[in-house]
Write an enzyme that holds these catalytic residues in place. Structure first.
Site, mmCIF file in Angstrom:
data_model
loop_
_atom_site.group_PDB
_atom_site.id
_atom_site.type_symbol
_atom_site.label_atom_id
_atom_site.label_comp_id
_atom_site.label_asym_id
_atom_site.label_seq_id
_atom_site.Cartn_x
_atom_site.Cartn_y
_atom_site.Cartn_z
ATOM 1 N N CYS A 115 -0.474 -10.623 55.251
ATOM 2 C CA CYS A 115 -1.216 -10.172 56.443
ATOM 3 C C CYS A 115 -1.768 -8.759 56.294
ATOM 4 O O CYS A 115 -2.682 -8.365 57.013
ATOM 5 C CB CYS A 115 -0.310 -10.237 57.661
ATOM 6 S SG CYS A 115 0.389 -11.871 57.879
ATOM 7 N N HIS A 256 -2.355 -6.194 63.637
ATOM 8 C CA HIS A 256 -2.294 -7.553 63.074
ATOM 9 C C HIS A 256 -1.865 -8.507 64.192
ATOM 10 O O HIS A 256 -0.949 -8.232 64.955
ATOM 11 C CB HIS A 256 -1.294 -7.583 61.918
ATOM 12 C CG HIS A 256 -1.013 -8.960 61.436
ATOM 13 N ND1 HIS A 256 -2.017 -9.858 61.163
ATOM 14 C CD2 HIS A 256 0.160 -9.612 61.203
ATOM 15 C CE1 HIS A 256 -1.474 -11.003 60.771
ATOM 16 N NE2 HIS A 256 -0.160 -10.875 60.797
ATOM 17 N N ASN A 286 -1.993 -16.506 64.075
ATOM 18 C CA ASN A 286 -1.896 -15.557 62.969
ATOM 19 C C ASN A 286 -2.741 -16.077 61.800
ATOM 20 O O ASN A 286 -2.411 -17.090 61.187
ATOM 21 C CB ASN A 286 -0.421 -15.430 62.561
ATOM 22 C CG ASN A 286 -0.197 -14.445 61.428
ATOM 23 O OD1 ASN A 286 -1.145 -13.993 60.795
ATOM 24 N ND2 ASN A 286 1.061 -14.134 61.164
HETATM 25 N N1 ACO Z 1 9.579 -24.591 69.886
HETATM 26 C C1 ACO Z 1 10.783 -24.596 70.499
HETATM 27 N N2 ACO Z 1 11.850 -23.985 70.006
HETATM 28 C C2 ACO Z 1 11.729 -23.344 68.842
HETATM 29 C C3 ACO Z 1 10.513 -23.287 68.127
HETATM 30 C C4 ACO Z 1 9.411 -23.946 68.688
HETATM 31 N N3 ACO Z 1 8.198 -23.962 68.107
HETATM 32 N N4 ACO Z 1 10.680 -22.567 67.004
HETATM 33 C C5 ACO Z 1 11.954 -22.162 66.987
HETATM 34 N N5 ACO Z 1 12.605 -22.647 68.101
HETATM 35 C C6 ACO Z 1 14.003 -22.449 68.497
HETATM 36 C C7 ACO Z 1 14.911 -22.127 67.329
HETATM 37 O O1 ACO Z 1 15.311 -23.310 66.693
HETATM 38 C C8 ACO Z 1 16.048 -21.420 68.017
HETATM 39 O O2 ACO Z 1 16.880 -22.368 68.602
HETATM 40 P P1 ACO Z 1 18.500 -22.181 68.604
HETATM 41 O O3 ACO Z 1 18.721 -20.925 69.410
HETATM 42 O O4 ACO Z 1 18.983 -23.435 69.225
HETATM 43 O O5 ACO Z 1 18.843 -21.990 67.157
HETATM 44 C C9 ACO Z 1 15.357 -20.656 69.168
HETATM 45 O O6 ACO Z 1 14.090 -21.307 69.341
HETATM 46 C C10 ACO Z 1 15.164 -19.183 68.896
HETATM 47 O O7 ACO Z 1 14.592 -19.036 67.579
HETATM 48 P P2 ACO Z 1 14.187 -17.637 66.993
HETATM 49 O O8 ACO Z 1 13.622 -17.821 65.619
HETATM 50 O O9 ACO Z 1 15.341 -16.679 67.145
HETATM 51 O O10 ACO Z 1 13.035 -17.214 68.037
HETATM 52 P P3 ACO Z 1 12.212 -15.877 68.140
HETATM 53 O O11 ACO Z 1 12.274 -15.372 69.517
HETATM 54 O O12 ACO Z 1 12.516 -14.934 67.015
HETATM 55 O O13 ACO Z 1 10.702 -16.395 67.938
HETATM 56 C C11 ACO Z 1 9.052 -16.398 66.190
HETATM 57 C C12 ACO Z 1 10.352 -17.031 66.733
HETATM 58 C C13 ACO Z 1 7.952 -16.684 67.185
HETATM 59 C C14 ACO Z 1 8.740 -17.035 64.853
HETATM 60 C C15 ACO Z 1 9.219 -14.875 66.014
HETATM 61 O O14 ACO Z 1 10.442 -14.618 65.377
HETATM 62 C C16 ACO Z 1 8.115 -14.200 65.264
HETATM 63 O O15 ACO Z 1 6.984 -14.136 65.698
HETATM 64 N N6 ACO Z 1 8.451 -13.591 64.095
HETATM 65 C C17 ACO Z 1 7.533 -12.716 63.354
HETATM 66 C C18 ACO Z 1 6.485 -13.445 62.596
HETATM 67 C C19 ACO Z 1 5.618 -12.421 61.901
HETATM 68 O O16 ACO Z 1 5.254 -11.422 62.453
HETATM 69 N N7 ACO Z 1 5.323 -12.607 60.632
HETATM 70 C C20 ACO Z 1 4.684 -11.524 59.910
HETATM 71 C C21 ACO Z 1 3.405 -11.774 59.370
HETATM 72 S S1 ACO Z 1 3.154 -13.362 58.704
HETATM 73 C C22 ACO Z 1 2.510 -13.147 57.108
HETATM 74 O O17 ACO Z 1 2.589 -12.124 56.497
HETATM 75 C C23 ACO Z 1 1.850 -14.294 56.489
#
Ligand code: ACO
Length: 334
Positions: A115, A256, A286
């Protein structure tokens, strides 16, 4: 006499096909409510099967060159930032783009910084221009991210989209048009936070690789989220302090577009007003290296971006990599 790198023009391309949250509800165990609440994303664009990263990059590049007022023969370097290249690993997507836009006999290469790729490429463009080696650099950020997403994995497939953005960076003698500051960094000890394990020298292409789905992006989402907020906030504070610029003096904060909650947390930590923060994550998701140029293009096309206005770019991605920049828009206003 000193020369400076200036941001002359912007262009972008977004595929027409929309993948909405309700479409995803039919594909994996998720809900529109969960996706919007956790990420701010409502829909993302997906390229048709026959459309490659270079096709999208070429379309964005043509727009950027046309808006720069230059002829394509004036471009003397092409850099493409992508982690979804047309080919692993040759020819480079930049070479394919150069052919598609009709530019030949010009240095062209890709860079891989996920990214952060577009802002990383701007640091390279600046170095080439200010050393006097090049005059007009075409920088492209293009991704067909859907080609490395597992659409049965709800934790990643909701996040990413396809698209491309491009900019022409040109030499100028007018310091007020030049980049104010730009820097990029990396910490490879977090490499496993975001990884596409194969194909590569670690896992060359074979049936096992496909059976284990190693060709798809894997992410430690929550860990990445926390590190992103911390790193982005620190990075922006550093660049503003170094240049003695206050956050209220920034016309356009263009982070980003990974997750609305990350953008909001960083914006709040900096005391940014809503009207300063550029948001496209709700409609494009993204798009990795294309995210920042697509966002700049959005404010350009809506008439919000005016000549001379200061942009603050801030990005974070796989590697881990991060980068930020303070750049006035030196192009013709729409
Ligand atoms: N729908 C429903 N539930 C979901 C989904 C979904 N799509 N995805 C995950 N869950 C569940 C998980 O299984 C978990 O359930 P559990 O508590 O029973 O285990 C719960 O939701 C919480 O999961 P987390 O991963 O802790 O959720 P979080 O609040 O962290 O959100 C997310 C996840 C959106 C992916 C977030 O962590 C995020 O945006 N991370 C950063 C991504 C990013 O910035 N990447 C950098 C750049 S990408 C690149 O360089 C290519």
């Amino acid at each position: 006499m000193a020369v400076y790198a200036s941001f002359r023009s912007i262009g972008a391309y977004a595929p027409e096909k929309i993948l909405s949250n309700s479409d995803l509800e039919k594909m994996v165990d998720t809900t529109d409510e969960w996706i919007v609440k956790r990420t701010g994303i409502k829909e993302r664009r997906i390229a048709e099967k026959h459309v490659s990263t270079s096709d999208m990059g070429a379309m964005a590049a043509k727009v950027a060159i046309e808006r720069s007022g230059l002829d394509k023969s004036d471009i003397d370097l092409i850099i493409c930032a992508t982690v979804t290249p047309d080919y692993f690993n040759m020819p480079s997507t930049a070479c394919v783009i150069s052919d598609k836009i009709g530019i030949s006999n010009v240095q062209a290469f890709d860079i891989s910084a996920a990214c952060s790729g577009f802002v990383y490429s701007l640091t390279i463009a600046k170095a080439f221009i200010e050393s006097g080696m090049k005059k007009n650099v075409l920088v492209v950020g293009a991704e067909k991210f859907s080609s490395i997403v597992d659409y049965t994995d709800r934790s990643t497939c909701i996040l990413f989209g396809d698209g491309a953005g491009a900019a022409v960076i040109s030499a100028t003698k007018d310091k007020s048009e030049g980049f104010v500051d730009i820097h990029a960094s990396a910490d490879g000890s977090y490499a496993d936070f975001l990884v596409t394990p194969a194909p590569g020298s670690v896992h060359p292409a074979n049936q096992k690789m496909l059976d284990e789905k190693l060709n798809f992006v894997q992410m430690k989402g929550n860990e990445t989220f926390k590190l992103a907020v911390k790193t982005l906030t620190k990075d922006v504070i550093d660049i503003l302090e170094t240049n003695n610029i206050k956050s209220e003096d920034i016309k356009h904060f263009i982070p980003h577009q990974a997750n609305y909650r990350i953008i909001k947390a960083v914006g709040d930590a900096l005391g940014m007003r809503e009207d300063q923060v550029v948001l496209t994550v709700q409609k494009y998701g993204n798009t990795s290296a294309a995210s920042i140029p697509m966002a700049i293009n959005d404010i350009y096309e809506s008439g919000r971006l005016k000549e001379g206005e200061l942009m603050l770019l801030d990005t974070f991605g796989g590697g881990l990599t991060w980068a930020s920049a303070l750049i006035p828009f030196a192009g013709k206003t729409k």
